[in-house]
Design a protein around this motif. Structure first.
Motif, mmCIF file in Angstrom:
data_model
loop_
_atom_site.group_PDB
_atom_site.id
_atom_site.type_symbol
_atom_site.label_atom_id
_atom_site.label_comp_id
_atom_site.label_asym_id
_atom_site.label_seq_id
_atom_site.Cartn_x
_atom_site.Cartn_y
_atom_site.Cartn_z
ATOM 1 N N VAL A 102 0.888 -1.178 -0.158
ATOM 2 C CA VAL A 102 0.061 0.124 -0.089
ATOM 3 C C VAL A 102 1.087 1.268 0.092
ATOM 4 C CG1 VAL A 102 -1.889 1.058 1.136
ATOM 5 C CG2 VAL A 102 -1.715 -1.243 1.468
ATOM 6 N N ASP A 103 0.994 1.853 -1.139
ATOM 7 C CA ASP A 103 1.598 3.176 -1.374
ATOM 8 C C ASP A 103 1.124 4.367 -0.896
ATOM 9 O OD1 ASP A 103 4.070 1.985 -2.043
ATOM 10 O OD2 ASP A 103 3.040 1.296 -3.957
ATOM 11 N N TYR A 104 -0.373 4.235 -1.146
ATOM 12 C CA TYR A 104 -1.226 5.484 -0.791
ATOM 13 C C TYR A 104 -2.674 5.194 -0.725
ATOM 14 C CZ TYR A 104 -2.294 5.448 -5.866
ATOM 15 O OH TYR A 104 -2.688 4.926 -7.280
ATOM 16 N N VAL A 105 -3.565 5.872 -0.247
ATOM 17 C CA VAL A 105 -5.049 5.593 -0.086
ATOM 18 C C VAL A 105 -5.824 6.579 -0.770
ATOM 19 C CG1 VAL A 105 -6.798 5.339 1.620
ATOM 20 C CG2 VAL A 105 -4.415 4.599 2.071
ATOM 21 N N ILE A 106 -7.021 6.249 -1.536
ATOM 22 C CA ILE A 106 -7.820 6.716 -2.250
ATOM 23 C C ILE A 106 -9.345 6.485 -1.546
ATOM 24 C CG2 ILE A 106 -9.209 7.270 -4.426
ATOM 25 C CD1 ILE A 106 -6.785 8.092 -4.946
ATOM 26 N N VAL A 107 -9.919 7.688 -1.218
ATOM 27 C CA VAL A 107 -11.400 7.577 -0.535
ATOM 28 C C VAL A 107 -12.238 8.351 -1.590
ATOM 29 C CG1 VAL A 107 -12.627 7.757 1.480
ATOM 30 C CG2 VAL A 107 -10.163 7.231 1.684
ATOM 31 N N ASP A 108 -13.180 7.851 -2.193
ATOM 32 C CA ASP A 108 -14.013 8.397 -3.139
ATOM 33 C C ASP A 108 -15.658 8.506 -2.257
ATOM 34 O OD1 ASP A 108 -14.953 9.929 -5.296
ATOM 35 O OD2 ASP A 108 -15.661 8.098 -6.201
#
Length: 216
Positions: A80-86
């Motif tokens: 996991v390099d980054y997190v996206i939250v829509d």
């Protein structure tokens, strides 16, 4: 330094498209995302844009601890390099706190996307907490337009093409729903205040509980 960034705008201004673009660009550099969403129009566990792009995502149910989920993913050997939250406006305030903890304790960027206010012009609790905690709040540069051509600033809920200002805060709908169903439309402030949707403008009518606004 990792950041919690909140990308906000009205409906129909390309938030989900930008989220998918970030995923595409970073994937091309070998970076792996973990994507959360809530109540997407395409169904549970999906992140979709109105341009037709869709990807798999983790449904952020009300009881899901986002921080613990990321920690568990990493402990199982996941990358996991980054997190996206829509649809971040639908998250509970405590889940927004969990996003901040992901940034601060795990040194991961978190990019959250959502609308700021509901159809009554009231802040969503999730959006309010993001404004309070985010390192940056970015307004989307793609401007959604009201039916009159002015910049849209408000999200209106419609039933049968008629704007309503009462009801549950969260009712999943879309700007492309048939007029007889619950739908949404973006309006400029002037026409939001007058409750003049595109349908009522075409018909030359106002909502029954609205008096015409006369010039001063």
């Amino acid at each position: 330094m990792p950041e919690l960034v909140f990308f906000s705008g009205t409906m129909d201004c390309g938030k989900s498209t930008l989220a998918l673009q970030i995923v595409h660009n970073r994937s091309a550099r070998g970076l792996q995302s973990l994507i959360f969403t809530k109540d997407d129009r395409a169904g549970e566990g999906k992140l979709s844009s109105r341009l037709g792009l869709v990807t798999e995502a983790v449904e952020a149910t009300p009881t899901l601890d986002l921080y613990s989920f990321v920690v568990e993913s990493l402990s199982r050997g996941g990358k996991v390099d980054y997190v996206i939250v829509d649809e971040a406006q639908f998250l509970a305030p405590e889940q927004i706190d969990q996003l901040a903890r992901i940034v601060d304790d795990l040194d991961l960027d978190v990019f959250a996307f959502g609308i700021t206010t509901d159809f009554r012009t009231k802040l969503f609790p999730g959006s309010q907490r993001l404004i309070e905690l985010a390192d940056r709040v970015e307004t989307l540069q793609v401007e959604a337009l009201c039916w009159c051509g002015a910049r849209a600033t408000h999200n209106a809920r419609t039933v049968g093409g008629v704007m309503v200002v009462e009801g549950e805060q969260v009712v999943v709908g879309d700007v492309n729903r048939p007029a007889e169903e619950i739908g949404y439309e973006v309006l400029c402030r002037r026409h939001y205040r007058r409750r003049t949707t595109s349908a009522s403008a075409r018909a030359g009518t106002l909502s029954p509980d609205v008096l015409p606004v006369t010039p001063a």
